[in-house]
Design a protein around this motif. Structure first.
Motif, short mmCIF file in Angstrom:
data_model
loop_
_atom_site.label_atom_id
_atom_site.label_comp_id
_atom_site.label_asym_id
_atom_site.label_seq_id
_atom_site.Cartn_x
_atom_site.Cartn_y
_atom_site.Cartn_z
N LEU A 19 0.83 -1.21 0.00
CA LEU A 19 0.00 0.00 0.00
C LEU A 19 0.87 1.26 0.00
O LEU A 19 0.57 2.24 -0.71
CB LEU A 19 -0.94 0.00 1.21
N LEU A 20 1.93 1.26 0.78
CA LEU A 20 2.81 2.42 0.85
C LEU A 20 3.51 2.68 -0.48
O LEU A 20 3.59 3.83 -0.94
CB LEU A 20 3.85 2.22 1.96
N ILE A 21 4.01 1.63 -1.11
CA ILE A 21 4.69 1.81 -2.40
C ILE A 21 3.69 2.21 -3.48
O ILE A 21 4.01 3.03 -4.37
CB ILE A 21 5.44 0.52 -2.80
N ALA A 22 2.48 1.68 -3.43
CA ALA A 22 1.46 2.09 -4.40
C ALA A 22 1.18 3.57 -4.28
O ALA A 22 1.08 4.30 -5.29
CB ALA A 22 0.19 1.27 -4.18
N ALA A 23 1.04 4.06 -3.04
CA ALA A 23 0.79 5.49 -2.83
C ALA A 23 1.99 6.32 -3.27
O ALA A 23 1.84 7.39 -3.89
CB ALA A 23 0.48 5.75 -1.36
N PHE A 24 3.19 5.85 -2.98
CA PHE A 24 4.40 6.57 -3.35
C PHE A 24 4.53 6.71 -4.87
O PHE A 24 4.80 7.80 -5.40
CB PHE A 24 5.62 5.84 -2.78
N LEU A 25 4.33 5.62 -5.60
CA LEU A 25 4.46 5.65 -7.05
C LEU A 25 3.34 6.46 -7.71
O LEU A 25 3.56 7.12 -8.74
CB LEU A 25 4.46 4.23 -7.62
N GLN A 26 2.17 6.43 -7.12
CA GLN A 26 1.01 7.06 -7.74
C GLN A 26 0.92 8.55 -7.46
O GLN A 26 0.54 9.35 -8.32
CB GLN A 26 -0.28 6.37 -7.26
N PHE A 27 1.29 8.97 -6.25
CA PHE A 27 0.96 10.33 -5.81
C PHE A 27 2.16 11.25 -5.58
O PHE A 27 1.98 12.38 -5.17
CB PHE A 27 0.12 10.27 -4.54
N THR A 28 3.38 10.77 -5.83
CA THR A 28 4.54 11.64 -5.64
C THR A 28 5.24 11.89 -6.97
O THR A 28 5.17 11.06 -7.88
CB THR A 28 5.55 11.02 -4.66
N LYS A 29 5.91 13.03 -7.06
CA LYS A 29 6.64 13.37 -8.27
C LYS A 29 7.79 12.39 -8.50
O LYS A 29 8.07 12.00 -9.63
CB LYS A 29 7.18 14.79 -8.19
N LEU A 30 8.44 11.99 -7.41
CA LEU A 30 9.53 11.04 -7.54
C LEU A 30 9.02 9.69 -8.07
O LEU A 30 9.71 9.02 -8.86
CB LEU A 30 10.23 10.84 -6.19
N GLY A 31 7.82 9.30 -7.66
CA GLY A 31 7.22 8.08 -8.18
C GLY A 31 7.00 8.17 -9.68
O GLY A 31 7.27 7.23 -10.43
N ARG A 32 6.54 9.33 -10.14
CA ARG A 32 6.34 9.53 -11.58
C ARG A 32 7.69 9.56 -12.30
O ARG A 32 7.78 9.11 -13.45
CB ARG A 32 5.54 10.81 -11.82
N ASP A 33 8.72 10.08 -11.64
CA ASP A 33 10.06 10.08 -12.24
C ASP A 33 10.57 8.65 -12.43
O ASP A 33 11.30 8.36 -13.38
CB ASP A 33 11.04 10.86 -11.36
N ILE A 34 10.21 7.77 -11.50
CA ILE A 34 10.61 6.36 -11.63
C ILE A 34 10.00 5.74 -12.88
O ILE A 34 10.68 5.04 -13.64
CB ILE A 34 10.21 5.58 -10.36
N TYR A 35 8.70 5.99 -13.10
CA TYR A 35 8.06 5.49 -14.31
C TYR A 35 8.69 6.10 -15.56
O TYR A 35 8.92 5.41 -16.56
CB TYR A 35 6.56 5.80 -14.29
N ALA A 36 8.99 7.39 -15.51
CA ALA A 36 9.60 8.06 -16.66
C ALA A 36 10.99 7.50 -16.94
O ALA A 36 11.38 7.34 -18.11
CB ALA A 36 9.69 9.57 -16.39
N SER A 37 11.73 7.17 -15.90
CA SER A 37 13.08 6.61 -16.07
C SER A 37 13.03 5.28 -16.81
O SER A 37 13.92 4.98 -17.61
CB SER A 37 13.75 6.42 -14.70
N GLY B 138 8.96 0.99 -17.11
CA GLY B 138 7.91 1.97 -17.33
C GLY B 138 6.50 1.47 -17.14
O GLY B 138 5.56 2.27 -17.16
N ILE B 139 6.32 0.17 -16.95
CA ILE B 139 4.97 -0.40 -16.84
C ILE B 139 4.92 -1.35 -15.64
O ILE B 139 5.82 -2.16 -15.45
CB ILE B 139 4.58 -1.17 -18.12
N GLY B 140 3.86 -1.23 -14.87
CA GLY B 140 3.67 -2.10 -13.72
C GLY B 140 3.14 -1.33 -12.53
O GLY B 140 3.21 -0.10 -12.49
N SER B 141 2.61 -2.04 -11.55
CA SER B 141 2.08 -1.40 -10.35
C SER B 141 2.14 -2.40 -9.20
O SER B 141 2.14 -3.62 -9.42
CB SER B 141 0.64 -0.95 -10.56
N PRO B 142 2.20 -1.92 -7.96
CA PRO B 142 2.19 -2.83 -6.81
C PRO B 142 0.97 -3.74 -6.78
O PRO B 142 1.06 -4.90 -6.38
CB PRO B 142 2.21 -1.87 -5.61
N ALA B 143 -0.19 -3.22 -7.21
CA ALA B 143 -1.40 -4.05 -7.22
C ALA B 143 -1.23 -5.24 -8.17
O ALA B 143 -1.61 -6.37 -7.85
CB ALA B 143 -2.60 -3.21 -7.63
N SER B 144 -0.67 -4.98 -9.35
CA SER B 144 -0.48 -6.07 -10.32
C SER B 144 0.59 -7.04 -9.83
O SER B 144 0.48 -8.25 -10.04
CB SER B 144 -0.11 -5.50 -11.69
#
Length: 328
Positions: free
Chosen positions: A169-187, A256-262
């Motif tokens: 749950l914490l990592i899902a929130a981090f990736l979804q709602f923080t700029k750094l989380g979006r930077d991880i997907y962009a990377s 660039g693709i994936g989520s904690p839920a999946s």
């Protein structure tokens, strides 16, 4: 969403429903509270490893050292448990975090793939593990900690499995709602474009590997406290299981693709499959073969094979519509 992605997502959902139903019909007591508890206990360990590994995969990297890190963390925990179980776990997680950061720092310095860097870390950690163990299985005799970690909650959970769920749950929130989380997907999606657009790629990679090391250490630390033992030899398939769970869960190998839920879905599919086959008296070799076959099918369907099937399905549907129109 591409046709191949839609197909693999559908397959994951079907497996998540069909596997429990199938085993419930063929294995006595599969849906008993005791067995569901056992499934979530397996989820507790594998889930943490797969979650940490998946974060690096989303960023377009791969941490091969997670299984070795879990082994070393377990040994560190048993060595330091005299300080108290909480302090021992914190020390082990700190070691994992520092080693994860070290992996990230080496990437731009050495200018090599994370596969090469982390395989070196894996070999080093394996050596450290044998040095810490000294050729022995380490143990401690305070079973109160083990009982507390594994006590039954709500029939099927334990504090250890709930810790893993909380981490998801914490990592899902981090990736979804923080700029750094979006930077991880962009990377992981397109690194050069991410750098040009101002994404903090360097910091994103440091955070990814720190998370991977910390979660691997936490998994090894908690399982060692649960078993009240630790050794330098972990199941050789642990890394394969963690990677398979992430990939089956939909994390792209290209990033660039994936989520904690999946990923949680992938971990549940593997734990249910292995649990059911184990109740059917399948051997470890048979389990490995089935896991490998499932992973291969998902990888193929997630690529050109899946896209080809979806194209064929689309063309067939179009042909049927034309025939109906012509007949009308």
């Amino acid at each position: 969403m591409s046709g191949a992605a839609w197909l693999t997502r559908s397959i994951r959902l079907v497996l998540l429903v069909a596997l429990p139903l199938g085993f419930a019909l063929t294995v006595k007591h599969f849906l008993s509270l005791d067995n569901l508890y056992a499934i979530f206990q397996s989820f507790a360990f594998l889930g943490l490893l797969a979650l940490g590994l998946s974060v690096t995969m989303i960023a377009g990297e791969f941490d091969l050292s997670v299984a070795a890190m879990a082994t070393v963390a377990g040994l560190v925990t048993i060595k330091l448990v005299v300080l108290g179980p909480v302090a021992a776990v914190l020390c082990a997680v700190m070691v994992g975090t520092v080693i994860g950061i070290g992996n990230a720092v080496l990437l731009p310095w050495l200018q090599i793939s994370s596969l090469v860097t982390t395989v070196g870390t894996m070999i080093l950690l394996n050596g450290v593990g044998f040095w810490l163990a000294g050729g022995r299985v380490l143990s401690y005799d305070n079973f109160d900690v083990s009982d507390a970690l594994d006590q039954t909650l709500l029939g099927i959970f334990s504090p250890r499995s709930l810790i893993t769920i909380l981490c998801f749950l914490l990592i899902a929130a981090f990736l979804q709602f923080t700029k750094l989380g979006r930077d991880i997907y962009a990377s992981g999606g397109h690194r050069r474009a991410a750098i040009q657009s101002g994404a903090r790629v360097g910091l994103a990679l440091v955070v990814c590997f720190a998370i991977s090391g910390a979660f691997a250490a936490l998994a090894g630390s908690l399982i060692s406290l649960s078993l009240a033992t630790a050794s330098a030899t972990l199941d050789s398939t642990t890394l394969l299981q963690a990677a398979a769970a992430a990939i089956i869960g939909g994390v792209a190998l290209g990033g660039g693709i994936g989520s904690p839920a999946s990923v949680a879905t992938g971990v549940l599919i593997l734990t249910i499959l292995n649990n059911g086959l184990g109740l059917l008296s399948a051997s470890s070799t048979e389990l490995l073969l089935v896991n490998g076959a499932l992973l291969l099918i998902v990888v193929l369907l997630d690529g050109k094979a899946g896209q080809a099937l979806m194209d064929l399905r689309r063309k067939t549907a179009q042909t049927k519509r034309r025939n109906v129109t012509w007949q009308g």
